[in-house]
Design a protein around this motif. Structure first.
Motif, PDB file in Angstrom:
ATOM      1  N   ALA A   1      -5.801  49.690  45.413  1.00 46.68           N
ATOM      2  CA  ALA A   1      -4.799  49.310  46.417  1.00 46.68           C
ATOM      3  C   ALA A   1      -4.188  50.550  47.072  1.00 46.68           C
ATOM      4  O   ALA A   1      -3.903  50.549  48.272  1.00 46.68           O
ATOM      5  CB  ALA A   1      -3.706  48.449  45.783  1.00 46.68           C
ATOM      6  N   SER A   2      -4.006  51.618  46.318  1.00 46.61           N
ATOM      7  CA  SER A   2      -3.427  52.847  46.853  1.00 46.61           C
ATOM      8  C   SER A   2      -4.339  53.528  47.862  1.00 46.61           C
ATOM      9  O   SER A   2      -3.872  54.260  48.725  1.00 46.61           O
ATOM     10  CB  SER A   2      -3.119  53.824  45.722  1.00 46.61           C
ATOM     11  OG  SER A   2      -2.148  53.283  44.874  1.00 46.61           O
ATOM     12  N   ARG A   3      -5.617  53.297  47.746  1.00 45.85           N
ATOM     13  CA  ARG A   3      -6.576  53.924  48.675  1.00 45.85           C
ATOM     14  C   ARG A   3      -6.637  53.210  50.021  1.00 45.85           C
ATOM     15  O   ARG A   3      -7.229  53.731  50.951  1.00 45.85           O
ATOM     16  CB  ARG A   3      -7.943  53.988  48.040  1.00 45.85           C
ATOM     17  CG  ARG A   3      -7.864  54.830  46.774  1.00 45.85           C
ATOM     18  CD  ARG A   3      -9.115  55.405  46.385  1.00 45.85           C
ATOM     19  NE  ARG A   3      -8.861  56.188  45.175  1.00 45.85           N
ATOM     20  CZ  ARG A   3      -9.508  57.252  44.870  1.00 45.85           C
ATOM     21  NH1 ARG A   3     -10.470  57.670  45.647  1.00 45.85           N
ATOM     22  NH2 ARG A   3      -9.230  57.912  43.776  1.00 45.85           N
ATOM     23  N   ILE A   4      -6.043  52.057  50.105  1.00 47.69           N
ATOM     24  CA  ILE A   4      -5.991  51.332  51.371  1.00 47.69           C
ATOM     25  C   ILE A   4      -4.745  51.813  52.103  1.00 47.69           C
ATOM     26  O   ILE A   4      -3.631  51.388  51.815  1.00 47.69           O
ATOM     27  CB  ILE A   4      -5.975  49.808  51.138  1.00 47.69           C
ATOM     28  CG1 ILE A   4      -7.229  49.396  50.367  1.00 47.69           C
ATOM     29  CG2 ILE A   4      -5.872  49.067  52.469  1.00 47.69           C
ATOM     30  CD1 ILE A   4      -7.231  47.958  49.927  1.00 47.69           C
ATOM     31  N   ARG A   5      -4.921  52.709  53.027  1.00 40.92           N
ATOM     32  CA  ARG A   5      -3.801  53.401  53.687  1.00 40.92           C
ATOM     33  C   ARG A   5      -3.033  52.530  54.675  1.00 40.92           C
ATOM     34  O   ARG A   5      -1.888  52.802  54.978  1.00 40.92           O
ATOM     35  CB  ARG A   5      -4.316  54.645  54.422  1.00 40.92           C
ATOM     36  CG  ARG A   5      -4.975  55.637  53.520  1.00 40.92           C
ATOM     37  CD  ARG A   5      -3.936  56.393  52.750  1.00 40.92           C
ATOM     38  NE  ARG A   5      -4.593  57.387  51.891  1.00 40.92           N
ATOM     39  CZ  ARG A   5      -4.156  57.754  50.735  1.00 40.92           C
ATOM     40  NH1 ARG A   5      -3.062  57.229  50.261  1.00 40.92           N
ATOM     41  NH2 ARG A   5      -4.792  58.646  50.021  1.00 40.92           N
ATOM     42  N   SER A   6      -3.653  51.479  55.190  1.00 41.02           N
ATOM     43  CA  SER A   6      -2.996  50.676  56.225  1.00 41.02           C
ATOM     44  C   SER A   6      -1.984  49.682  55.652  1.00 41.02           C
ATOM     45  O   SER A   6      -1.302  49.008  56.405  1.00 41.02           O
ATOM     46  CB  SER A   6      -4.052  49.923  57.033  1.00 41.02           C
ATOM     47  OG  SER A   6      -4.759  49.032  56.188  1.00 41.02           O
ATOM     48  N   VAL A   7      -1.875  49.612  54.350  1.00 44.81           N
ATOM     49  CA  VAL A   7      -0.989  48.636  53.724  1.00 44.81           C
ATOM     50  C   VAL A   7       0.172  49.371  53.059  1.00 44.81           C
ATOM     51  O   VAL A   7      -0.023  50.329  52.328  1.00 44.81           O
ATOM     52  CB  VAL A   7      -1.762  47.801  52.670  1.00 44.81           C
ATOM     53  CG1 VAL A   7      -0.855  46.796  52.020  1.00 44.81           C
ATOM     54  CG2 VAL A   7      -2.960  47.138  53.290  1.00 44.81           C
TER      55      VAL A   7
ATOM     56  N   THR B   1       3.658  44.289  51.052  1.00 44.54           N
ATOM     57  CA  THR B   1       2.253  43.896  51.180  1.00 44.54           C
ATOM     58  C   THR B   1       1.393  44.698  50.211  1.00 44.54           C
ATOM     59  O   THR B   1       0.484  44.165  49.590  1.00 44.54           O
ATOM     60  CB  THR B   1       1.762  44.113  52.632  1.00 44.54           C
ATOM     61  OG1 THR B   1       2.645  43.430  53.515  1.00 44.54           O
ATOM     62  CG2 THR B   1       0.356  43.602  52.816  1.00 44.54           C
ATOM     63  N   TRP B   2       1.711  45.981  50.052  1.00 46.45           N
ATOM     64  CA  TRP B   2       0.964  46.809  49.112  1.00 46.45           C
ATOM     65  C   TRP B   2       1.188  46.330  47.673  1.00 46.45           C
ATOM     66  O   TRP B   2       0.254  46.276  46.876  1.00 46.45           O
ATOM     67  CB  TRP B   2       1.370  48.281  49.220  1.00 46.45           C
ATOM     68  CG  TRP B   2       0.599  49.114  48.249  1.00 46.45           C
ATOM     69  CD1 TRP B   2      -0.625  49.656  48.437  1.00 46.45           C
ATOM     70  CD2 TRP B   2       0.979  49.440  46.904  1.00 46.45           C
ATOM     71  NE1 TRP B   2      -1.035  50.306  47.286  1.00 46.45           N
ATOM     72  CE2 TRP B   2      -0.061  50.182  46.339  1.00 46.45           C
ATOM     73  CE3 TRP B   2       2.096  49.170  46.127  1.00 46.45           C
ATOM     74  CZ2 TRP B   2      -0.026  50.675  45.040  1.00 46.45           C
ATOM     75  CZ3 TRP B   2       2.135  49.654  44.829  1.00 46.45           C
ATOM     76  CH2 TRP B   2       1.086  50.397  44.299  1.00 46.45           C
ATOM     77  N   ILE B   3       2.418  45.983  47.354  1.00 48.50           N
ATOM     78  CA  ILE B   3       2.712  45.492  45.997  1.00 48.50           C
ATOM     79  C   ILE B   3       1.911  44.227  45.719  1.00 48.50           C
ATOM     80  O   ILE B   3       1.315  44.079  44.649  1.00 48.50           O
ATOM     81  CB  ILE B   3       4.224  45.243  45.819  1.00 48.50           C
ATOM     82  CG1 ILE B   3       4.978  46.571  45.880  1.00 48.50           C
ATOM     83  CG2 ILE B   3       4.522  44.511  44.520  1.00 48.50           C
ATOM     84  CD1 ILE B   3       6.494  46.424  45.946  1.00 48.50           C
ATOM     85  N   LEU B   4       1.872  43.324  46.680  1.00 47.71           N
ATOM     86  CA  LEU B   4       1.095  42.097  46.517  1.00 47.71           C
ATOM     87  C   LEU B   4      -0.385  42.404  46.380  1.00 47.71           C
ATOM     88  O   LEU B   4      -1.076  41.835  45.529  1.00 47.71           O
ATOM     89  CB  LEU B   4       1.347  41.152  47.691  1.00 47.71           C
ATOM     90  CG  LEU B   4       0.600  39.821  47.661  1.00 47.71           C
ATOM     91  CD1 LEU B   4       1.006  39.014  46.433  1.00 47.71           C
ATOM     92  CD2 LEU B   4       0.863  39.032  48.928  1.00 47.71           C
ATOM     93  N   LEU B   5      -0.889  43.322  47.201  1.00 44.75           N
ATOM     94  CA  LEU B   5      -2.296  43.704  47.125  1.00 44.75           C
ATOM     95  C   LEU B   5      -2.619  44.347  45.776  1.00 44.75           C
ATOM     96  O   LEU B   5      -3.641  44.029  45.157  1.00 44.75           O
ATOM     97  CB  LEU B   5      -2.647  44.665  48.271  1.00 44.75           C
ATOM     98  CG  LEU B   5      -4.104  45.094  48.364  1.00 44.75           C
ATOM     99  CD1 LEU B   5      -4.986  43.886  48.685  1.00 44.75           C
ATOM    100  CD2 LEU B   5      -4.266  46.176  49.412  1.00 44.75           C
TER     101      LEU B   5
END
Length: 121
Positions: free
Chosen positions: A16-22, A26-30
């Motif tokens: 999830a941390s590697r997905i920079r657009s989030v 939203t990042w916490i949910l991802l």
């Protein structure tokens, strides 16, 4: 088993941390979703292997435990499915608790020197 559980939880957070657009919630949910899916899949497979190949007698014991809490079943395969489903539920709850504890700590350390040393090597 614990190593697999922790590794898959951290692996989901790293993915999830590697997905920079989030960012933000939203990042916490991802992170929760990826960690949960990864941990649940790996731990269900590991539990299946342990129960079926290493401890096959456990299913009779599990059937008795389920019966003692009011879940009456007759077949060993159904006992296996119920045990794996309950274990999966445990893993989902555990990821939620892990993130609920870890994320506030990380957030409070984010602007410190120790955080930059850990994250940047």
């Amino acid at each position: 088993m614990k190593f697999l559980a922790v590794l898959t939880t951290i692996g989901g957070i790293v993915i999830a941390s590697r997905i920079r657009s989030v960012e933000g919630r939203t990042w916490i949910l991802l992170a929760f979703l990826i960690s949960t899916l990864l941990r649940t899949a790996v731990m269900t497979l590991a539990n299946y292997v342990i129960i079926v190949f290493v401890m096959p007698g456990f299913l009779a014991y599990a059937t008795q435990l389920l019966k003692s809490v009011g879940i009456v079943i007759k077949g060993g395969e159904l006992a296996l499915v119920i045990v794996l489903l309950l274990t999966a539920l445990y893993n989902v709850i555990h990821v939620a608790m892990d993130l609920a504890v870890a994320l506030p700590i990380v957030r409070s350390l984010k602007n410190t020197r120790i955080y930059s040393i850990i994250t940047q090597g």
